[in-house]
Design an enzyme around this catalytic site. Structure first.
Site, PDB file in Angstrom:
ATOM      1  N   GLU A  38       0.886  -1.171   0.000  1.00 56.90           N
ATOM      2  CA  GLU A  38       0.000   0.000   0.000  1.00 56.90           C
ATOM      3  C   GLU A  38       0.912   1.206   0.000  1.00 56.90           C
ATOM      4  O   GLU A  38       1.592   1.462   0.992  1.00 56.90           O
ATOM      5  CB  GLU A  38      -0.857   0.025   1.274  1.00 56.90           C
ATOM      6  CG  GLU A  38      -1.739  -1.182   1.482  1.00 56.90           C
ATOM      7  CD  GLU A  38      -2.873  -1.250   0.492  1.00 56.90           C
ATOM      8  OE1 GLU A  38      -3.202  -0.243  -0.137  1.00 56.90           O
ATOM      9  OE2 GLU A  38      -3.408  -2.355   0.326  1.00 56.90           O
ATOM     10  N   CYS A  76      -3.128   8.448   3.631  1.00 56.46           N
ATOM     11  CA  CYS A  76      -2.890   7.857   2.316  1.00 56.46           C
ATOM     12  C   CYS A  76      -4.071   8.091   1.388  1.00 56.46           C
ATOM     13  O   CYS A  76      -3.933   8.070   0.177  1.00 56.46           O
ATOM     14  CB  CYS A  76      -2.629   6.369   2.464  1.00 56.46           C
ATOM     15  SG  CYS A  76      -3.910   5.522   3.385  1.00 56.46           S
TER      16      CYS A  76
HETATM   17  P1  NAP Z   1       8.466   4.917   4.502  1.00 56.21           P
HETATM   18  O1  NAP Z   1       9.611   5.789   4.821  1.00 56.21           O
HETATM   19  O2  NAP Z   1       8.489   4.185   3.246  1.00 56.21           O
HETATM   20  O3  NAP Z   1       8.305   3.961   5.745  1.00 56.21           O
HETATM   21  C1  NAP Z   1       7.289   3.024   5.812  1.00 56.21           C
HETATM   22  C2  NAP Z   1       7.691   1.890   6.730  1.00 56.21           C
HETATM   23  O4  NAP Z   1       8.782   1.192   6.157  1.00 56.21           O
HETATM   24  C3  NAP Z   1       8.171   2.358   8.085  1.00 56.21           C
HETATM   25  O5  NAP Z   1       7.781   1.422   9.063  1.00 56.21           O
HETATM   26  C4  NAP Z   1       9.680   2.342   7.939  1.00 56.21           C
HETATM   27  O6  NAP Z   1      10.353   2.196   9.159  1.00 56.21           O
HETATM   28  C5  NAP Z   1       9.833   1.106   7.104  1.00 56.21           C
HETATM   29  N1  NAP Z   1      11.097   1.028   6.398  1.00 56.21           N
HETATM   30  C6  NAP Z   1      11.788   2.016   5.808  1.00 56.21           C
HETATM   31  N2  NAP Z   1      12.897   1.515   5.248  1.00 56.21           N
HETATM   32  C7  NAP Z   1      12.904   0.198   5.496  1.00 56.21           C
HETATM   33  C8  NAP Z   1      13.796  -0.859   5.190  1.00 56.21           C
HETATM   34  N3  NAP Z   1      14.900  -0.661   4.493  1.00 56.21           N
HETATM   35  N4  NAP Z   1      13.497  -2.096   5.624  1.00 56.21           N
HETATM   36  C9  NAP Z   1      12.366  -2.335   6.324  1.00 56.21           C
HETATM   37  N5  NAP Z   1      11.493  -1.372   6.645  1.00 56.21           N
HETATM   38  C10 NAP Z   1      11.748  -0.109   6.236  1.00 56.21           C
HETATM   39  O7  NAP Z   1       7.119   5.738   4.494  1.00 56.21           O
HETATM   40  P2  NAP Z   1       6.670   6.839   5.506  1.00 56.21           P
HETATM   41  O8  NAP Z   1       7.357   8.092   5.147  1.00 56.21           O
HETATM   42  O9  NAP Z   1       6.758   6.359   6.904  1.00 56.21           O
HETATM   43  O10 NAP Z   1       5.125   6.940   5.165  1.00 56.21           O
HETATM   44  C11 NAP Z   1       4.604   7.880   4.299  1.00 56.21           C
HETATM   45  C12 NAP Z   1       4.222   7.235   3.008  1.00 56.21           C
HETATM   46  O11 NAP Z   1       3.370   6.147   3.231  1.00 56.21           O
HETATM   47  C13 NAP Z   1       3.465   8.161   2.103  1.00 56.21           C
HETATM   48  O12 NAP Z   1       4.064   8.144   0.866  1.00 56.21           O
HETATM   49  C14 NAP Z   1       2.074   7.557   2.019  1.00 56.21           C
HETATM   50  O13 NAP Z   1       1.472   7.708   0.770  1.00 56.21           O
HETATM   51  C15 NAP Z   1       2.297   6.151   2.319  1.00 56.21           C
HETATM   52  N6  NAP Z   1       1.126   5.568   2.974  1.00 56.21           N
HETATM   53  C16 NAP Z   1       0.338   4.717   2.270  1.00 56.21           C
HETATM   54  C17 NAP Z   1      -0.775   4.154   2.864  1.00 56.21           C
HETATM   55  C18 NAP Z   1      -1.687   3.198   2.134  1.00 56.21           C
HETATM   56  O14 NAP Z   1      -2.527   2.561   2.747  1.00 56.21           O
HETATM   57  N7  NAP Z   1      -1.568   3.068   0.857  1.00 56.21           N
HETATM   58  C19 NAP Z   1      -1.068   4.436   4.198  1.00 56.21           C
HETATM   59  C20 NAP Z   1      -0.254   5.309   4.879  1.00 56.21           C
HETATM   60  C21 NAP Z   1       0.854   5.866   4.257  1.00 56.21           C
HETATM   61  P3  NAP Z   1      11.141   3.446   9.811  1.00 56.21           P
HETATM   62  O15 NAP Z   1      10.128   4.465  10.134  1.00 56.21           O
HETATM   63  O16 NAP Z   1      11.765   2.844  11.004  1.00 56.21           O
HETATM   64  O17 NAP Z   1      12.114   3.908   8.782  1.00 56.21           O
END
Ligand code: NAP
Length: 686
Positions: free
Chosen positions: A257, A296
């Site tokens: 997602e 999101c």
């Molecule tokens: P993100 O940086 O991609 O992080 C998402 C998750 O992935 C976090 O738990 C993060 O942990 C983890 N993560 C990052 N790098 C990783 C790695 N190398 N290995 C394993 N896990 C890793 O996204 P975000 O900035 O937190 O969230 C914002 C984004 O999420 C927006 O773009 C939004 O559109 C999207 N979103 C989508 C939905 C949906 O349902 N489609 C819902 C909510 C948000 P850490 O925080 O510890 O780095």
């Protein structure tokens, strides 16, 4: 110096080593905790989940797991105040926290209820009907779904630390799999608080739930084909994780997602004096400001008829100028800060990109007021509305997601153009349309549908009860194609399929009936001297059958039934018209056949059968003529124990397969009936 936030691994709370990464309060900028998962044995966590949690959950039936979810939801609801308190540090307003905390708990309730009502009380799911594979019917097919034997790894985004976790846990636990949750670092302390409560409740079986606060280390190296990963976050991280060599090598299921440039369209028919116009403005403002736009599903692209552009900008300006930004503890504050200063930096960068093809018409990045907070310390950001007059040329609004209170308004010149612009998002979680014209709605919805996971059509008729553009609901699927990740979550019982293996079964109807504990037509039946209606719930076995005596249908049956029911349809009562119809002569009413069948299989005296409460899947397959003799094959198809309720005797539901046949053994009617059947008195004290 804050302490390191503990993870729950292999049945123990463990703090990662080292000082970890500092996590700051979104409003004050003060340290809240430190995050480190260094030193955790990720391989052992997976093995613990597989060997301890998985068998315990798989051992439970769907209804037991459903009841567990309900109990968990009730328990968490009882402790909700604690979560609201912790949620403040994430920058959430009361409303934001309600969506996250109670919305998340609500997902547990709904999934529990759907699991108990819509699925038989088995350890597996039956998927669809029996498939006929042979002429004589001795070789048939069917599908069942069984829980995978691994662990579900849930990687969640920072914006909904409770809801994001609970919506995934609901389906995972109902399916019968354990989970390892990895919340986003920025708000992990709230997810961790809720996990702590879930574990303290003692409701979950041992090994069902673990949490990693911090990075996932080498966990991906140890995933097998029985594990699954669900990811919510940025497309960039998602793509990286989805292409991990071990995910590819072992075909590990990966649900993603990701970013989504959701749109909302104001219909061509809507004028500023119509309720739909006000509803549209209200929704856009709401979607820009709830959770400070960190949703999101938030509206990122606003499409309006070119002739309405100025009206919409003026109406949005009026509303957005009243949104007070600041510390959500202050009563006047309508919008809190973003989750972190990193988010402020990220959103600012995205705003710069958006500036390339559009101009800011509402919002001042630097000149905004903050109530009870400091700009540099708290992660405050104002609502910003862009406008792009020529959305088909050169705007980045169809490609760039600023994950904050930022949207772009774009005028369209025709309905087809609005559909084309919506599709330029390249796959979204949700789109919405505000219109009072159902013809227009049909055209737009069918145009948007291939590019969207969910579409909300809002008008004056549904507005008061509508849950709005931005709320994914546990009854409906959540996810979207393309840019949105191509994933699918929730959707009631649909959500469990990701955590289960669907397997096609082939064999004789008798063998498959035994395996599936459900009678399939053509399987061997067991007849008994005792009528099935004289047996208590626990005494009836799947496949137990009654083959009734015959009854000859007479003309007076038809005449009498027409009189009793008032149904004088020509095929039953008009000789000439019946002759001219494809029946060629008068036929009995279908409902008479049903009633006569009941007369054949019912045992009339009081006994364990408490009530008949439904009839399903009825088909009349052949006409019944005057002089035909019908009889019934009545077979126990499926049994489901009911939860004991106060004032009710212990009971279960028995579904009976009913086949009505004529003197040539041709099927004339087919259906199932449901009866409530009492358990014997030995269960009265339970
Ligand atoms: P993100 O940086 O991609 O992080 C998402 C998750 O992935 C976090 O738990 C993060 O942990 C983890 N993560 C990052 N790098 C990783 C790695 N190398 N290995 C394993 N896990 C890793 O996204 P975000 O900035 O937190 O969230 C914002 C984004 O999420 C927006 O773009 C939004 O559109 C999207 N979103 C989508 C939905 C949906 O349902 N489609 C819902 C909510 C948000 P850490 O925080 O510890 O780095």
């Amino acid at each position: 110096m804050s302490e390191v936030l503990q993870s729950f691994a292999e049945g123990k709370w463990i703090a990662g080593s080292g000082k970890g990464r500092e996590v700051l309060h979104a409003v004050t900028g003060e340290p809240v905790t430190n995050i480190s998962s260094e030193g955790l044995d990720f391989k052992a966590m997976l093995e613990y989940g597989r060997s301890v949690g998985n068998p315990r959950l798989r051992e439970m039936t769907f209804h037991e797991r459903g009841r567990m979810l309900k109990e968990l939801a009730q328990y968490l609801m009882g402790r909700k105040k604690e979560f609201y308190e912790v949620s403040k540090a994430t920058g959430a307003t009361k409303l934001d926290s309600w969506i996250d905390i109670e919305g998340g708990i609500g997902t547990l309730f709904v999934t529990s209820s759907k699991g108990r009502r819509e699925v038989p009380d088995e350890k597996f799911l039956i998927d669809g009907d029996m498939e006929h594979l042979s002429k004589q019917g001795t070789f048939v097919g069917a599908h069942i779904c069984v829980p995978l034997q691994g662990v579900a790894v849930h990687i969640n985004a920072f914006n909904f630390p409770c809801w994001g976790m609970l919506e995934k846990l609901s389906s995972t636990f109902l399916a019968g799999m354990p989970a390892i949750v990895k919340p986003a670092s920025a708000t992990s302390y709230l997810s961790q608080k809720m996990v702590l409560a879930m574990l303290e409740s003692g409701i979950l079986p041992e090994g069902a739930l673990q949490i990693i606060c911090g990075g996932v280390g080498d966990l991906f190296e140890h995933l097998t084909c029985q594990d699954v990963v669900t990811f919510t976050g940025s497309a960039q991280t998602g793509r990286k994780l989805r292409s991990h060599p071990n995910i590819i090598e072992n075909s590990v299921r990966f649900n993603m997602e990701a970013d989504s440039l959701n749109c909302s369209i104001l219909g061509e028919d809507v004028t500023p004096d119509m309720p739909e116009f006000k509803l549209f403005i209200k929704e856009v403002v709401q979607e820009m400001t709830v959770k400070a736009g960190q949703k999101c599903t938030a509206i990122r692209r606003i499409f309006v008829p070119r002739t309405r552009k100025d009206d919409v900008v003026a109406a949005l300006k009026e509303k957005l100028s009243k949104v007070q930004i600041g510390n959500p503890d202050s009563k006047e504050v309508k919008m809190g800060p973003l989750a972190s200063l990193e988010q402020v930096k990220d959103v600012r960068e995205k705003v710069e990109e958006l500036k390339k093809g559009a101009e800011i018409v509402i919002g001042d990045l630097d000149g905004f007021d903050v109530i009870d907070g400091e700009k540099g310390k708290g992660a405050f950001f104002p609502p910003v509305l862009f406008c792009c007059d020529h959305p088909k040329n050169g705007t980045s609004a169809h490609d760039v997601e600023a994950f904050g209170p930022v949207s772009t308004l774009m005028p369209y010149d025709s309905v087809d153009e609005a559909i084309e612009l919506a599709q330029r998002g390249q796959g979204s979680l949700v789109g919405s349309l505000f219109t009072a014209d159902d013809e227009l709605a049909t055209k737009v919805v069918l145009g948007l549908a291939p590019y969207h996971g969910r579409i909300a059509v809002i008008n004056r008729e549904c507005a008061a009860e509508s849950t709005g553009h931005g709320s994914p609901l546990p009854h409906l699927v959540h996810g979207g194609p393309g840019r949105a990740g191509g994933g699918e979550e929730m959707g009631g019982v649909r959500g469990v399929h990701f955590y289960m293996q669907r397997v096609a079964l082939q064999g004789s109807p008798t063998t498959l009936s035994r395996i599936m504990n459900t009678y399939l037509r053509g399987a061997k039946r067991k007849e008994d001297r005792i009528h099935p209606f004289r047996k208590y719930f626990d005494e009836v076995q799947v496949g137990d059958a009654l083959i009734t005596h015959r009854r000859t249908v007479t003309e007076s049956d038809i005449v009498n039934f027409a009189g009793i029911s008032g149904d004088y349809f020509y095929a039953h009562t008009d000789d000439i018209a019946a002759k001219e119809s494809f029946f060629e002569r008068r036929v009995a009413h279908g409902y008479f056949v049903l009633s006569a069948a009941a007369g054949l299989f019912v045992d009339a005296a009081p006994g364990p059968v408490l009530a008949n409460y439904g009839l399903e899947n009825l088909r009349f397959t052949q006409p019944v003529y005057i002089g035909d003799s019908i009889y019934v094959k009545f077979t126990c198809k499926q049994k489901t124990l009911k939860e004991k309720r106060d004032g009710e005797p212990p009971q279960g539901v028995i579904e009976w397969d009913v086949e009505v046949l004529n003197q040539n053994d041709e099927m004339v009617a087919l259906y199932s009936i449901l009866t409530l059947v009492r358990r014997s008195h030995e269960y009265d004290a339970d």
